[in-house]
Design an enzyme around this catalytic site. Structure first.
Site, PDB file in Angstrom:
ATOM      1  N   HIS A   1      10.383   4.190  -9.018  1.00 49.44           N
ATOM      2  CA  HIS A   1       9.117   3.680  -8.479  1.00 49.44           C
ATOM      3  C   HIS A   1       9.243   3.203  -7.027  1.00 49.44           C
ATOM      4  O   HIS A   1       8.429   3.544  -6.176  1.00 49.44           O
ATOM      5  CB  HIS A   1       8.596   2.520  -9.324  1.00 49.44           C
TER       6      HIS A   1
ATOM      7  N   ASP B   1       6.359   9.951 -12.588  1.00 46.07           N
ATOM      8  CA  ASP B   1       6.680   8.608 -12.130  1.00 46.07           C
ATOM      9  C   ASP B   1       5.322   7.939 -12.060  1.00 46.07           C
ATOM     10  O   ASP B   1       4.508   8.257 -11.178  1.00 46.07           O
ATOM     11  CB  ASP B   1       7.335   8.635 -10.741  1.00 46.07           C
ATOM     12  N   HIS B   2       5.036   7.047 -13.003  1.00 43.71           N
ATOM     13  CA  HIS B   2       3.641   6.614 -13.114  1.00 43.71           C
ATOM     14  C   HIS B   2       3.159   5.858 -11.879  1.00 43.71           C
ATOM     15  O   HIS B   2       1.964   5.726 -11.660  1.00 43.71           O
ATOM     16  CB  HIS B   2       3.399   5.835 -14.412  1.00 43.71           C
TER      17      HIS B   2
HETATM   18  C1  BG6 Z   1       8.364   0.904 -16.013  1.00 39.51           C
HETATM   19  C2  BG6 Z   1       9.603   0.076 -16.210  1.00 39.51           C
HETATM   20  O1  BG6 Z   1       8.705   2.181 -15.564  1.00 39.51           O
HETATM   21  O2  BG6 Z   1       7.528   0.268 -15.065  1.00 39.51           O
HETATM   22  C3  BG6 Z   1       9.241  -1.315 -16.659  1.00 39.51           C
HETATM   23  O3  BG6 Z   1      10.434   0.687 -17.187  1.00 39.51           O
HETATM   24  C4  BG6 Z   1       8.250  -1.949 -15.709  1.00 39.51           C
HETATM   25  O4  BG6 Z   1      10.396  -2.141 -16.763  1.00 39.51           O
HETATM   26  C5  BG6 Z   1       7.077  -1.005 -15.453  1.00 39.51           C
HETATM   27  O5  BG6 Z   1       7.780  -3.143 -16.301  1.00 39.51           O
HETATM   28  C6  BG6 Z   1       6.165  -1.543 -14.370  1.00 39.51           C
HETATM   29  O6  BG6 Z   1       5.001  -0.784 -14.321  1.00 39.51           O
HETATM   30  P1  BG6 Z   1       3.610  -1.411 -13.880  1.00 39.51           P
HETATM   31  O7  BG6 Z   1       2.674  -0.250 -13.895  1.00 39.51           O
HETATM   32  O8  BG6 Z   1       3.276  -2.473 -14.873  1.00 39.51           O
HETATM   33  O9  BG6 Z   1       3.819  -1.985 -12.514  1.00 39.51           O
END
Ligand code: BG6
Length: 478
Positions: free
Chosen positions: A234, A171-172
């Site tokens: 997230h 989960d990044h």
């Molecule tokens: C991704 C989603 O996991 O996270 C995207 O699939 C979203 O829809 C993105 O835009 C948001 O990530 P960050 O790092 O730009 O906040």
């Protein structure tokens, strides 16, 4: 912490994630001197091409996503660490070649940057061909299922060939510097934790606002919507890090046990506590229905919900979550609003305001605590609210601005064998178990999402969700 020598295989190496995040992230670690000299990154995908063609493609990706000004010697040295094997995940070709390319005695990691429908085939072939063993690690990406049943099936598929401590579910958001900082703020300071409960916290807001729409990925998105795309993963992780009990140690299972307890304590969300929205067309872009290519779509590009945690620490303190596309600004932040002091000794009318701790995740990472002080001057005891404002970039200089990208950190954690920032199977299933009824209640109904203007803060109804409780959202601003 130094990294052991490794061979990392990226399945789906010609895909978007590899080009945008995985390979550029590895390059940045190489530049930082963190990649062992002999480490190999082996791209695998269906396209027939050789090492040089793959290297040229990845050179382009690095220049595009990191920037055109790269040190040529360093870039070439990095590209020499890249190899390519043409593999059909469902076929037999390429597996022997992959096996021959891998070195014994180093860490083996396999990044499944492919559709989840291929996870089983790849896992099976890695095992059958004797490429992966009980020491190997695999990395998988979201979407990890689209509901509890599919997530369970995926977990079961992976479990046929790998044990839980070999599986790294990304989960990044957990790789973001300030997200980890949430744990540092809470558990490395005495200041906040005594107040971190329903007795002193009035409510919590978590906002992840984006300015982009879904154009370009409408097909995926229209099958997901904001709840599956952002809330189940997230936002759930952010909520867990704010709400969890202190783990006994910063250790993968200790941390994940505490997160799991939070998810299990979440109350079901009733329909009146959730607002869904869809952006309409604006001067600089089409509306959601056009972006999604589905004029009848009821998929939400915005969601706001009131979440209650039924445990000793949090009963009575709602957590309001909202996320959406095409909003006023790109910002992710957590706002902890404390209760007002029980009694005011000052005749300050209604100037008194509750303390707020704002934790800004992106952009401009930092923290801001509002406190009441005396307004300067001889005019008596008048109070004014001022910010104790800390931008990490200002406080930490270069180190505060040059934060590693989430993927860089997470990939290095895979090589180090540290699962703290990865989701465990039971945690992920618990998150789906909570999300499933919210989604199915909607899918079986016929209500349409509330329209909202691009560049706004979402539909009016989302504002009312808080007004109704005599609260208000913090304004969305960059
Ligand atoms: C991704 C989603 O996991 O996270 C995207 O699939 C979203 O829809 C993105 O835009 C948001 O990530 P960050 O790092 O730009 O906040």
């Amino acid at each position: 912490i130094p990294v052991e020598d490794f061979d990392l295989v990226i399945f789906g190496a010609t895909g978007d994630l590899a080009r945008r995040k995985i390979v550029p992230g590895l390059y940045r670690r190489f530049v930082a001197g963190q990649m062992p000299e002999q480490a190999q990154i082996i791209g695998a995908a269906r396209t027939q091409q050789d090492d040089d063609a793959f290297r040229a493609e990845m050179r382009g990706a690095i220049l595009e996503f990191i920037g055109p000004d790269q040190d040529e010697a360093q870039l070439s040295a990095f590209l020499q660490r890249l190899y390519y094997v043409a593999i059909d995940a469902r076929g037999t070709g390429g597996w022997a070649e992959l096996k021959a390319r891998m070195r014994p005695g180093v860490v083996h990691a396999f990044y499944f940057s492919v559709a989840p429908s291929l996870f089983g085939d790849i896992a099976e072939r890695l095992a059958e061909n004797g490429i992966a063993d009980s020491e190997s690690r695999i990395v998988v990406e979201k979407p990890f299922g689209r509901d509890l049943a599919t997530a369970r099936a995926l977990n079961a598929t992976l479990a046929r060939h790998f044990t839980e401590n070999q599986i790294y579910r990304i989960d990044h958001y957990l790789g973001k510097e300030t997200v980890q900082n949430l744990m540092a703020v809470r558990f490395a300071n005495i200041l906040f934790e005594p107040l971190w409960n329903a007795q002193y916290v009035d409510h919590v807001q978590i906002t992840v606002a984006e300015t982009v729409g879904v154009g370009g990925r409408g097909e995926y998105y229209d099958n997901s919507g904001a709840i599956r795309d952002m809330v189940q993963n997230h936002m759930m992780q952010l909520l867990c890090l704010i709400a969890m009990e202190p783990p006994y140690h910063f250790d993968p299972n200790a941390v994940r046990d505490e997160k799991l307890k939070v998810i299990r304590a979440l109350e079901p969300v009733s329909v009146e506590d959730i607002v869904r929205g869809q952006y309409v067309a604006g001067p600089d872009g089409p509306g959601y229905l056009d972006d999604a290519g589905n004029p009848a779509s009821r998929t939400e590009s915005f969601v706001a919900l009131k979440v209650q945690i039924a445990n000793w620490r949090w009963t009575g303190t709602p957590f309001y979550l909202r996320t959406g596309k095409r909003l006023r600004a790109r910002t992710s932040e957590i706002v902890i609003t404390f209760k007002e002091p029980p009694h005011s000794i000052f005749d300050d009318g209604d100037t008194h305001k509750a303390n707020q701790l704002v934790i800004k995740l992106q952009p401009n990472e930092g923290m801001n605590l509002t406190v009441m002080i005396k307004e300067p001057g001889p005019g008596g005891m008048r109070l004014v609210q001022v910010p104790l404002d800390m931008s990490f970039a200002d406080a930490l200089g270069a180190e505060g601005t040059d934060m590693p990208d989430a993927y860089e950190r997470l990939i290095m954690d895979v090589i180090r064998g540290n699962q703290t920032l990865f989701m465990r199977g039971d945690e992920l299933e618990a998150a789906w178990a909570w999300t499933d009824p919210i989604i199915s209640a909607w899918e079986t109904g016929s209500k349409r999402p509330e329209p909202y203007d691009p560049g706004s803060s979402g539909p009016e109804e989302a504002l009312r969700l808080l007004h109704r409780d005599n609260r208000r959202w913090r304004e969305i601003r960059a």
